[in-house]
Design an enzyme around this catalytic site. Structure first.
Site, PDB file in Angstrom:
ATOM      1  N   PRO A  66      33.388 -40.502  12.147  1.00 38.97           N
ATOM      2  CA  PRO A  66      34.377 -41.507  12.537  1.00 38.97           C
ATOM      3  C   PRO A  66      34.712 -41.573  14.026  1.00 38.97           C
ATOM      4  O   PRO A  66      34.965 -42.673  14.537  1.00 38.97           O
ATOM      5  CB  PRO A  66      35.627 -41.108  11.737  1.00 38.97           C
ATOM      6  N   LYS A 171      27.425 -50.475  23.043  1.00 38.64           N
ATOM      7  CA  LYS A 171      27.976 -50.689  21.694  1.00 38.64           C
ATOM      8  C   LYS A 171      29.439 -51.159  21.757  1.00 38.64           C
ATOM      9  O   LYS A 171      29.842 -52.066  21.030  1.00 38.64           O
ATOM     10  CB  LYS A 171      27.854 -49.379  20.902  1.00 38.64           C
TER      11      LYS A 171
HETATM   12  P1  NAD Z   1      33.394 -43.720   7.023  1.00 36.43           P
HETATM   13  O1  NAD Z   1      34.775 -43.261   7.246  1.00 36.43           O
HETATM   14  O2  NAD Z   1      33.047 -44.503   5.786  1.00 36.43           O
HETATM   15  O3  NAD Z   1      32.374 -42.458   7.076  1.00 36.43           O
HETATM   16  C1  NAD Z   1      32.556 -41.341   7.907  1.00 36.43           C
HETATM   17  C2  NAD Z   1      32.228 -40.104   7.073  1.00 36.43           C
HETATM   18  O4  NAD Z   1      32.301 -38.933   7.897  1.00 36.43           O
HETATM   19  C3  NAD Z   1      33.202 -39.886   5.913  1.00 36.43           C
HETATM   20  O5  NAD Z   1      32.475 -39.813   4.710  1.00 36.43           O
HETATM   21  C4  NAD Z   1      33.884 -38.558   6.237  1.00 36.43           C
HETATM   22  O6  NAD Z   1      34.182 -37.770   5.095  1.00 36.43           O
HETATM   23  C5  NAD Z   1      32.829 -37.891   7.101  1.00 36.43           C
HETATM   24  N1  NAD Z   1      33.346 -36.851   7.982  1.00 36.43           N
HETATM   25  C6  NAD Z   1      34.441 -36.895   8.782  1.00 36.43           C
HETATM   26  N2  NAD Z   1      34.551 -35.748   9.479  1.00 36.43           N
HETATM   27  C7  NAD Z   1      33.507 -34.962   9.114  1.00 36.43           C
HETATM   28  C8  NAD Z   1      33.061 -33.672   9.480  1.00 36.43           C
HETATM   29  N3  NAD Z   1      33.719 -32.944  10.374  1.00 36.43           N
HETATM   30  N4  NAD Z   1      31.947 -33.182   8.900  1.00 36.43           N
HETATM   31  C9  NAD Z   1      31.271 -33.921   7.987  1.00 36.43           C
HETATM   32  N5  NAD Z   1      31.631 -35.155   7.596  1.00 36.43           N
HETATM   33  C10 NAD Z   1      32.733 -35.670   8.161  1.00 36.43           C
HETATM   34  O7  NAD Z   1      32.984 -44.543   8.315  1.00 36.43           O
HETATM   35  P2  NAD Z   1      31.732 -45.529   8.518  1.00 36.43           P
HETATM   36  O8  NAD Z   1      32.176 -46.927   8.291  1.00 36.43           O
HETATM   37  O9  NAD Z   1      30.554 -44.989   7.785  1.00 36.43           O
HETATM   38  O10 NAD Z   1      31.546 -45.379  10.110  1.00 36.43           O
HETATM   39  C11 NAD Z   1      30.939 -44.231  10.676  1.00 36.43           C
HETATM   40  C12 NAD Z   1      30.714 -44.495  12.159  1.00 36.43           C
HETATM   41  O11 NAD Z   1      29.892 -45.657  12.307  1.00 36.43           O
HETATM   42  C13 NAD Z   1      32.005 -44.785  12.940  1.00 36.43           C
HETATM   43  O12 NAD Z   1      31.906 -44.185  14.191  1.00 36.43           O
HETATM   44  C14 NAD Z   1      32.015 -46.303  13.032  1.00 36.43           C
HETATM   45  O13 NAD Z   1      32.745 -46.753  14.157  1.00 36.43           O
HETATM   46  C15 NAD Z   1      30.545 -46.622  13.117  1.00 36.43           C
HETATM   47  N6  NAD Z   1      30.137 -47.939  12.646  1.00 36.43           N
HETATM   48  C16 NAD Z   1      30.578 -48.421  11.446  1.00 36.43           C
HETATM   49  C17 NAD Z   1      30.138 -49.685  11.012  1.00 36.43           C
HETATM   50  C18 NAD Z   1      30.588 -50.270   9.700  1.00 36.43           C
HETATM   51  O14 NAD Z   1      30.330 -51.475   9.474  1.00 36.43           O
HETATM   52  N7  NAD Z   1      31.233 -49.495   8.811  1.00 36.43           N
HETATM   53  C19 NAD Z   1      29.255 -50.434  11.788  1.00 36.43           C
HETATM   54  C20 NAD Z   1      28.790 -49.886  12.988  1.00 36.43           C
HETATM   55  C21 NAD Z   1      29.244 -48.643  13.394  1.00 36.43           C
END
Ligand code: NAD
Length: 296
Positions: A66, A171
């Site tokens: 995140p 980004k």
């Molecule tokens: P999300 O919250 O669904 O997934 C993040 C995951 O990381 C969660 O499952 C959480 O349990 C895990 N996590 C957190 N801390 C952790 C740790 N210390 N060790 C292991 N796992 C850990 O978020 P997402 O939507 O999948 O987004 C992830 C990244 O991608 C973010 O940085 C976001 O800005 C970026 N992003 C998201 C999108 C989108 O459309 N969702 C698009 C582009 C970029």
């Protein structure tokens, strides 16, 4: 085929890891929330009980987390994952974080002889599932070339933006623009609906007119206009409002550092923060449509 460690299998990470499995890689995945590993394991990956276990013997270690503080905590400060990695492992951090966090990670890794690229993505959950993400990479040329084939298993466009942190910078520019055109799209659609137009017909018209944009075309924020998008699933899944606010914060911090004017970015952040305070933090960012809806 390579051994790949994968850390963070949330909305984006799970489908990305599944595409690596489909490409024939040996994927070992870890997430703080073990229940999220289920679909990845069902696709053929192995579940790890710790980040170190996921990274053991890995040729590539991908993380999709995140925020920047979490990335630094994992690799450098608390979990100290860098200390457990082989110099053979290439770290590919796909999380969206501040360029400074990416540079800190690259410096700390470099001190241990480990290569890192920042490789944030664009394309949303739909792009992650379809394997059509755009990867925006920062890092040394050799590390970029090494990462490229793996990234091509998860996406269709792979750009080298420049040195460490450059991927993140590109980004966050993109996401500031995304926030602005999503808000503009929602505002225009609501104006049409409030004046008797059908949002589906209005969307078709604007798609063939000068208002055409990505939010309208592939991520329509008005419920019921498009199948499969978060707006048609009660704004579930997708890209959380809280994450968009994080990205807008990163963009505005960068604007402050470079003394760039960013009035649209400031306005977008102000609207998304209000929306978050109204209880929409965990919903998809296209739910900003409801901010304009007089009835919600
Ligand atoms: P999300 O919250 O669904 O997934 C993040 C995951 O990381 C969660 O499952 C959480 O349990 C895990 N996590 C957190 N801390 C952790 C740790 N210390 N060790 C292991 N796992 C850990 O978020 P997402 O939507 O999948 O987004 C992830 C990244 O991608 C973010 O940085 C976001 O800005 C970026 N992003 C998201 C999108 C989108 O459309 N969702 C698009 C582009 C970029």
């Amino acid at each position: 085929m390579a051994k790949v460690g994968f850390i963070g299998v949330g909305n984006m990470g799970a489908p990305m890891a599944i595409n690596l499995v489909k490409a024939g890689h040996d994927v070992v995945a870890y997430d703080l929330m073990p229940e999220l590993l289920k679909p990845v394991v069902e696709a053929g990956a192995t579940a790890a009980a710790s980040p170190k276990q996921a990274a053991e013997g890995a040729e590539f270690l991908v993380s999709m987390l995140p925020s920047g503080p979490i990335v630094e905590s994992l690799y450098i400060h608390d979990e100290k994952l860098l200390d457990a990695l082989s110099t053979e492992t290439l770290v590919i951090d796909c999380s969206t974080i501040a360029p400074e966090n990416a540079k800190n990670l690259a410096t700390a890794a470099g001190e241990r002889g480990i290569s890192v690229v920042d490789a944030p993505v664009s394309g949303g959950v739909g792009g992650a599932v379809a394997g059509t993400l755009t990867f925006i990479v920062g890092g040394e040329q050799a590390a970029f070339e090494r990462a490229r084939p793996l990234l091509e298993n998860m996406g269709k466009n792979v750009f080298h933006a420049g040195a460490s942190g450059a991927g993140q910078m590109a980004k966050i520019c993109n996401n500031m623009l995304l926030a602005v055109h999503m808000i503009g799209t929602a505002e225009a659609l609501q104006l049409g609906v409030d004046n008797g137009l059908d949002p589906k017909v209005l969307s078709e018209i604007m798609l063939q007119s000068s208002g055409r944009n990505w939010s309208l075309e592939v991520y329509n924020p008005y419920p019921g206009v498009q199948d499969g998008v978060p707006a048609s699933k009660d704004y579930s899944g997708g890209f959380q409002v809280a994450l968009m606010n994080k990205d807008l914060g990163l963009a505005l911090a960068a604007a402050g550092n470079s003394q760039s004017t960013a009035p649209m970015g400031h306005l977008a952040r102000s609207l998304f923060l209000q929306h978050q305070r109204n209880g929409w933090a965990k919903k998809d960012f296209s739910s900003i449509q409801q901010w304009f809806n007089k009835e919600s």
